[in-house]
Design an enzyme around this catalytic site. Structure first.
Site, PDB file in Angstrom:
ATOM      1  N   ASP A   1       0.961  -1.259  -0.086  1.00 24.01           N
ATOM      2  CA  ASP A   1       0.061   0.196  -0.114  1.00 24.01           C
ATOM      3  C   ASP A   1       0.825   1.286   0.030  1.00 24.01           C
ATOM      4  O   ASP A   1       2.224   1.267  -0.001  1.00 24.01           O
ATOM      5  CB  ASP A   1      -0.909  -0.116   1.159  1.00 24.01           C
ATOM      6  CG  ASP A   1      -2.257   0.733   1.070  1.00 24.01           C
ATOM      7  OD1 ASP A   1      -2.212   1.635   0.155  1.00 24.01           O
ATOM      8  OD2 ASP A   1      -3.152   0.519   2.013  1.00 24.01           O
TER       9      ASP A   1
ATOM     10  N   ASP B   1     -10.780   2.213  -3.495  1.00 22.52           N
ATOM     11  CA  ASP B   1     -11.256   2.108  -2.093  1.00 22.52           C
ATOM     12  C   ASP B   1     -12.914   2.117  -2.200  1.00 22.52           C
ATOM     13  O   ASP B   1     -13.460   1.884  -1.323  1.00 22.52           O
ATOM     14  CB  ASP B   1     -10.633   2.979  -0.939  1.00 22.52           C
ATOM     15  CG  ASP B   1      -9.413   2.827  -0.544  1.00 22.52           C
ATOM     16  OD1 ASP B   1      -8.873   1.429  -0.811  1.00 22.52           O
ATOM     17  OD2 ASP B   1      -8.806   3.502   0.223  1.00 22.52           O
TER      18      ASP B   1
END
Ligand code: DGJ
Length: 859
Positions: free
Chosen positions: A604, A674
């Site tokens: 990430d 997301d």
């Protein structure tokens, strides 16, 4: 002017004894010789009359007109070239030209200015061993009126009279061809490299200055340059000339072409590299810039590509967005001026803008027709794709963003630009994407031929709120519904500053002893014992100020030293230009990945760079930060992929903040957003699919948007299926839906992951979106219909089936309580299904139907 000119012999017209064994040039095939007016004449002047220079007549020779070229392949069979040159008397004393002769691209004779009154010049050149002879006449820069140029008495002395020279096309061309695409470069008289504009109605020869390939600033090119160099003496001009071309065969029937250019004054070499994949219609392209001098030079611009287009109705399809709202398409006609799509974010470069676009050559892009070229820059840092429309032509300049990125090269140093990937199609966006996907599965991502496991991720179910016991509790239901991989997200590490929220712990990559007293191995083994693989989350590039790492190394972060720190998600970016940081990140990754049982990692990156300063780089190299960061990041990714070849890597950057083929070559898939709202995902996946294959697009079913689980799972099933859901919270019926989705997916995922995508009904146009995937042998097809709003019951028409094959239809992962499609179990030929279509059993909003077409009666 410095020239490589070697005049072997040049005397005023006098005695000139022709060699007995010489072959007159006029006896060769002159059809390839060019002439600025009319056609070259054998044994006559350009008017068709006797050749005559200053009243002396010549029985033999060639009469031509500036600008003119003759290129001869000698095959090293010639010994001498002799001729008498001048402006023919038919010009009445007018005209002015220059004659040049090149031997193997070296200038060996240059007449200087020759007017209609100049005396004839005799040339006699030793050309033993020469392969390529070029005879060039240009107009002396003052227009070509009356430029009647004679190569009188022109003769070649050959070693072997029977092997005559072969006439070649007047300009040297370099052709790069794929199945449906042809890019042509032309070497001009001035030895510059030119590009024949893509789509130009006719080839302009000699090419105009505007057509120069990879244009360089400072020496006559007046538009945006692709290359801007400041030489060691401060000179800002570059003028590259063609040196040679080298073609090398590669595996998988690809070819690499290197075109070498060299500045004609400064010690600067630029190689244009192309890797052609003819079958997939893909060209990869990059540059290597080499400082061959003694001093330091500066690169202020160094684009990866600069293709020129001459398409009057050129449209650009590009993509913009934000966190949780990535990849919104917009198509527009390019008009005069510069349209720039760009990013200055560094670590999460694609958060607002994608480095992937489509140029549509025949008006607005269409799914099934029209010539389109997709471009995608394989670079995870700052990028720019600038489309400069000069009123008639468009140049696409793509590469690292030049802003604040001046790059210095010391003596002998080189710079390689990121790779640009181009994919061409003559049949619209659909075919373009299928080619892109085939290329990507083979060369763009890792293990593109291996279908991915179904995966349960805990992030949206638990957030930071978990410990070993809670995670242990998620495993049995995950295994029970059929998942093959469990991925533990953010929150498992940190001791002094435990990572229990997003304000602490980043940088301290040791398992949180309160949450995982025995480290991560027990939970990984637990997943394995229950029949699943185990994956883990890391964010190695970042640090929270609340961390042991930051306490010890506050100077390891990217920042401007005299400014207040600018946080995003309470975190800072580590300065990857610093060797200790590289070593630290490498160790953190190694430690995490070598935990026994870990076979998948989600990498990430949750902030971008806002204060681009490095305490490591010297003050005169601060502009190296953006580029060195990205190259060092790639080194880290490459090391990881090499050291852990069996570990699956998921690319993520706070959603789709890093989606590009630069990083993806080390990864198996990416986290596109997301935003896991299934309705938004239909469009998002549609838009990513222009460039990225379904096998690489993670799609996790979640509760976001609160949509029916059947619909949400069906959306995930058209990409790489995963779930971000707390199974314990689901009803028995919902669990059954998950189980059905996973079971069905396992049976057909090879078609989704390895097959050809057909986008049939766009989510941007109507109430329904439809896509289908067809297996490579066209044995099976899986169709997804997503009803986004309630609408009319139109039939859905599959695409890409074999028209002659018989296919039987089955509905897969049916929605409980809804009747199956009426055609369930029916068999028809592919062309019948494609023409007649299938009437679905629902037209209600937020419902999905999945159909399988199976050939040869197999079920
Ligand atoms: C951002 C990612 O996109 C999410 O999926 C999740 O991994 C969080 N980061 C964790 O911090």
């Amino acid at each position: 002017m410095r020239e490589l000119c070697v005049v072997i012999l040049l005397v005023l017209l006098g005695d000139f004894a022709a060699a007995a064994d010489a072959v007159p040039l006029s006896a060769l095939d002159l059809s390839q010789m060019s002439s600025g007016w009319s056609v070259p004449k054998a044994n006559a002047n350009i008017m068709g009359k006797a050749l005559s220079i200053r009243d002396k007549k010549f029985a033999m020779g060639i009469g031509t007109h500036a600008s003119s070229r003759l290129r001869l392949q000698l095959g090293q069979n010639a010994l001498r070239f002799r001729s008498v040159i001048g402006i023919d008397d038919s010009a009445g004393g007018q005209g002015s030209v220059q004659f040049r002769v090149f031997a193997d691209r070296q200038l060996v004779f240059h007449s200087g200015t020759v007017t209609g009154k100049s005396p004839a010049q005799r040339i006699d050149l030793d050309i033993a061993g020469v392969d390529l002879l070029e005879l060039v006449v240009d107009d002396n820069g003052d227009g070509s009126a009356n430029d009647h140029a004679d190569w009188a008495d022109a003769k070649l002395t050959l070693r072997d009279d029977k092997r005559l020279p072969q006439a070649l096309a007047p300009f040297e061309t370099i052709d790069l061809k794929t199945a449906s695409f042809h890019l042509r470069f032309v070497v001009g008289d001035d030895r510059r490299l030119y590009q024949a504009p893509i789509c130009a109605a006719e080839e302009q020869l000699p090419p105009s200055r505007n057509q120069v390939a990879y244009p360089q600033g400072g020496d006559g090119y007046v538009w945006e340059p692709a290359l801007q160099v400041v030489h060691a003496d401060g000179d800002r001009s570059t003028s590259l000339r063609f040196v040679d071309v080298e073609r090398t065969g590669l595996e998988d029937e690809r070819e690499q072409v290197r075109i070498r250019l060299q500045d004609d004054v400064y010690p600067l070499q630029v190689d244009l590299y192309f890797r052609l994949d003819p079958a997939r219609d893909v060209i990869e392209e990059w540059r290597h810039i080499h400082n061959q001098g003694e001093g330091k030079i500066a690169l202020e611009r160094m684009a990866s590509t600069s293709w020129l287009f001459d398409a009057p109705d050129l449209h650009l399809l590009h993509f913009h967005g934000d966190w949780a709202d990535e990849m919104n398409p917009i198509a527009e006609k390019l008009t005069p001026g510069v349209k720039s799509i760009a990013s200055l974010l560094g670590t999460r470069a694609t958060q607002f803008v994608a480095p992937s676009f489509v140029l549509s050559l025949d008006g607005p892009p269409q799914e099934q027709q029209g010539r389109v070229i997709a471009g995608s820059l394989a670079w995870s840092g700052n990028f720019q794709a600038a489309f400069e429309h000069n009123g008639s032509q468009v140049r696409a300049l793509c590469g690292v963003h030049p802003f604040g990125s001046t790059y210095y090269l010391d003596a002998g140093e080189g710079f390689q630009t990121p790779t640009m990937i181009w994919v061409s199609s003559n049949r619209g966006l659909g075919e373009m994407s299928r080619k892109f996907h085939r290329w990507a599965r083979k060369h763009g991502i890792r293990d593109g031929d291996k279908p991915r496991d179904t995966l349960l991720n805990n992030w949206e179910a638990t957030g930071f709120d978990f410990d070993q016991q809670r995670i242990e509790g998620l495993l049995p239901p995950a295994a029970e519904v059929g998942f093959e991989l469990f991925l533990l997200d953010d929150g498992w590490f940190g001791d002094k500053y435990p990572r229990v929220n997003d304000r602490a712990g980043l940088g301290d990559w040791r398992p949180n002893p309160k949450r995982f007293p025995d480290g991560m191995e027990p939970i990984a083994q637990s997943a394995i014992e229950q029949g699943m693989r185990f994956g883990i989350w890391i964010e190695p590039e970042m640090v929270n100020p609340q961390s042991v790492l930051y306490e010890q190394h506050p100077d390891w972060v990217i920042r401007q030293p005299h400014r207040d720190l600018d946080y995003q998600r309470t975190q800072l970016v580590l300065d990857l230009t610093r060797p200790e940081v590289q070593q630290f990140e490498r160790s953190a990754i190694q430690e995490t990945l070598k935990t026994r049982g870990v076979s998948c990692v989600k990498w990430d990156a949750n902030r971008y760079v806002t204060q681009p300063g490095s305490a490591y780089l010297p003050s005169n190299q601060q502009t190296h930060l953006w580029i060195d960061y990205t190259n060092n990041l790639y080194q880290l990714m490459q090391q990881t992929a090499r050291e852990f070849p069996q570990t699956e890597l998921m690319l993520c950057a706070g959603g789709g903040g890093r989606v590009d083929y630069g990083a993806l070559r080390y990864f198996h898939e990416f986290w596109p957003s997301d935003n896991t709202d299934a309705v938004r995902r239909v469009a998002l996946q549609w838009d990513y699919s222009y460039f990225f294959p379904a096998i690489s697009i993670c799609s996790h079913t979640s509760e976001m948007g609160n949509h029916p689980l059947h619909f949400a799972t069906a959306v995930s099933m058209s990409a790489r299926l995963g779930m971000d859901i707390d199974l314990a919270e689901l009803s028995a019926e919902e669990i059954a839906t998950c189980r059905s989705a996973i079971a069905a997916y396992k049976k057909f995922r090879d078609v989704i992951h390895l097959g050809d995508l057909h986008r049939i009904e766009s989510p941007h146009d109507g109430a329904r979106s439809v896509v289908n995937f067809v297996s490579p042998e066209k044995e099976r097809a899986i169709l997804f219909a997503y009803q986004l709003k309630s609408g009319a019951r139109r039939v859905v028409k599959p695409q890409g089936l074999d028209p002659q094959k018989s296919y039987r239809l089955f509905e897969r992962h049916p929605q409980s309580g809804r009747p199956p499609v009426a055609a369930e179990g029916q068999s028809m030929r592919g062309h019948e299904w494609m023409e007649q279509g299938v009437r679905l059993s629902t037209s209600a909003a937020i419902q999905a139907t999945i159909l399988e077409f199976t050939a040869n009666e197999a079920t």
